[in-house]
Design an enzyme around this catalytic site. Sequence first.
Site, mmCIF file in Angstrom:
data_model
loop_
_atom_site.group_PDB
_atom_site.id
_atom_site.type_symbol
_atom_site.label_atom_id
_atom_site.label_comp_id
_atom_site.label_asym_id
_atom_site.label_seq_id
_atom_site.Cartn_x
_atom_site.Cartn_y
_atom_site.Cartn_z
ATOM 1 C CD GLU A 43 -3.051 -0.889 1.895
ATOM 2 O OE1 GLU A 43 -2.303 -0.211 3.169
ATOM 3 O OE2 GLU A 43 -4.105 -1.610 1.878
ATOM 4 C CD GLU B 137 -4.106 -6.529 2.582
ATOM 5 O OE1 GLU B 137 -5.124 -5.332 3.423
ATOM 6 O OE2 GLU B 137 -2.461 -6.040 2.317
HETATM 7 C C1 GAL Z 1 -3.759 -2.971 5.048
HETATM 8 C C2 GAL Z 1 -2.931 -3.094 5.454
HETATM 9 C C3 GAL Z 1 -3.017 -4.647 5.919
HETATM 10 C C4 GAL Z 1 -3.333 -4.648 7.350
HETATM 11 C C5 GAL Z 1 -5.113 -4.186 6.473
HETATM 12 C C6 GAL Z 1 -6.279 -4.278 7.629
HETATM 13 O O1 GAL Z 1 -4.533 -1.594 4.780
HETATM 14 O O2 GAL Z 1 -2.011 -3.392 3.604
HETATM 15 O O3 GAL Z 1 -1.354 -4.717 6.029
HETATM 16 O O4 GAL Z 1 -2.895 -3.824 8.375
HETATM 17 O O5 GAL Z 1 -4.720 -3.106 6.205
HETATM 18 O O6 GAL Z 1 -7.103 -3.882 7.468
#
Ligand code: GAL
Length: 676
Positions: A149, A312
């Site tokens: 990110e 994710e």
């Molecule tokens: C994202 C990040 C992850 C984790 C996740 C939690 O922004 O890439 O590592 O922290 O959020 O929602």
Amino acid sequence: MVQEKILHGADYNPDQWLDRPDILKKDIELMKEAGINTATIGMFSWDKLEPEEGDFQFEWLDSIMDTLYENDIKVILATPSAARPAWMSKKYPEVLRTNERGEKMRHGGRHNHCFSSPIYRKKVTIINKKIAERYKEHPALLMWHISNEYGGECHCQYCQENFRSWLKKEYSTLENLNASWWTTFWAHTYTSWDQIESPSSIGENEVHGMNLDWRRFVTDQTIDFYEHEIKDIRKLTPNIPITTNFMADTMDLIPFQGLDYYKFAKHVDVVSWDCYPAWHNDWETTADLASKVGFIDDLYRSLKQQPFLLMESTPSMVNWHPVNKAKRPGMHMLSSMQHIAHGSDSNLYFQWRKSRGSSEKFHGAVVDHDNNNQNRVFQDVRKVGESLEKINKVTGSSKKSRVGIIYDWDSNWAINDSQGFSQETKQYPQTLQNHYRFFWNNDIPVDIISPKADLSQYDLIVAPMLYLIDESSLDKFSTYVANGGNLVMSYISGVVNEHDLTYMNGWPQQLQEIFGINSVETDVYYPKDRNRILIDGKSFEVKDYAELFDVKSAHVIGTYDEDFYAGQAAITENNFGKGKGYFIGARTNQEFLDYFYSYICKEVQICNDFVIKGNDNVSVQSRKLSNKEVFFIMNFSESNQKILVSSETVDLLSEKHVNVEINMLPYEVKVLEKRE
Ligand code: GAL
């Protein structure tokens, strides 16, 4: 795309459990049960890979990679630059970011390194090269995940220097720069390059051309850092695709505001993104939120006009919303399928196993602290795994849209920076999402595209609130409509050029010709102010903005009802060349947008051929394969819903025959195959 099937997996952080072989063993057992075929590893492992400077320890990762491979689980392997070990910050403080007030950050957190720091770059080169050399032939290696990110900015002396070099390249002379930035205003003229400093709340922040260039620079600088990260990786593994995970902004679910992803997407092989909607919140309906998710999926799919990856998502809840609510039964399947429906070739989670300590210990994960499979979340994930297996055939297939909605990062930055209109109600991305909503409700596929995209492939281009339009895009719009395209634009469009300088001598000529009007004034409303637009005996509410214009050749479709412009044109339609320009003068509610776009879609003959009678809560999206189309029917509501379709089909999930009248249970999803 490299993969043959839909990826089902998660961010996996075995480095947090290296002293627990029992846990690592259990992970594999549970992964198999949950139908996991991919693990994303190494994002935050630098302290374990290089615990002290120059002391590299890969054995633990070797063993994880081998075990995953032995169990048929592919690896998306990350570079660890998003968080550095403490020894590095201590020994080389230059790697730490400096904020816009000139304060050097302290060690901690993540995503806070300077993109210019020569030492950070050197350290990243060393570790990335070692990782690539070590795993380049590893059979588990599926893809590279570069950093995590990317975002934010640094204002240290290195970055100031790089900003100045960027400006020199852009403008060649200070004379050009001063003219483009309109610096004579408030005596801001620069007489030497080294007088220029990045925008700051305690320094210069009123030169809008500079603010805009800074944002462009931050994008270019981030991409430059990313290119630096992948240099050796590309050389060592030319056939392994590279991605980095993009984001959306906050819980609002608008595109990430910090970086221009149109530029960034050119540098990745596959676009991937992280999606965390606040399902079941108390301020919008499930369909409202689902439509916003659809908008971003469509934007990120359109970046490369190819399938993307959902990198994710949470199987249950996050830990960073103000209220972290669990997904209700059915929502996990539905929300996972939605991304696939819009073109994702994966459903990946953050994270596989909940941490035991620190800030993410309550973030949802496939495996909870109970360390077993006996809970609802794990079983939901298992079911998604099973369902994905049944629809693997959609992998690699894409979508074909006849409608393009234009979203532009430059325009968004410029309008938000503008001191005018109303600070609270600009809401450019949200306005686009409202327009998109009509198409989502009516199951009409849409691409979200840049003004620089090839417009000729679309029958309808929707470009509301396009505040900044450069000269070449003005010409492009002209050509597009002259050649038979249909263009919709709205209030606050075509106001400034690429330097955020207003157009002189009235609205740009090209727009006047396309729309057959000349926009002359924008009225801005207080939050409670209202007006109405009258069309064919109907009346629609106006709020926030009402533009007034002189009508030249346009046909007036609707007029304002009240105020000093009562009776004047509000909505127009104009023939230009072989095409048409439609102009929406005011911000309205959804009812008007539904009415307006229904009319246009009838004119342009755009509809979903498969859906005979749709439903605003049921979204239908499809992916096209060579001899068939796969339709995803998704009920984003808490009640039973019905739709009517043109042919009987088979639901690939339940393997049951489906009639033309389809009854959908709350949150239900069906995946229907229709052969041609
Ligand atoms: C994202 C990040 C992850 C984790 C996740 C939690 O922004 O890439 O590592 O922290 O959020 O929602």
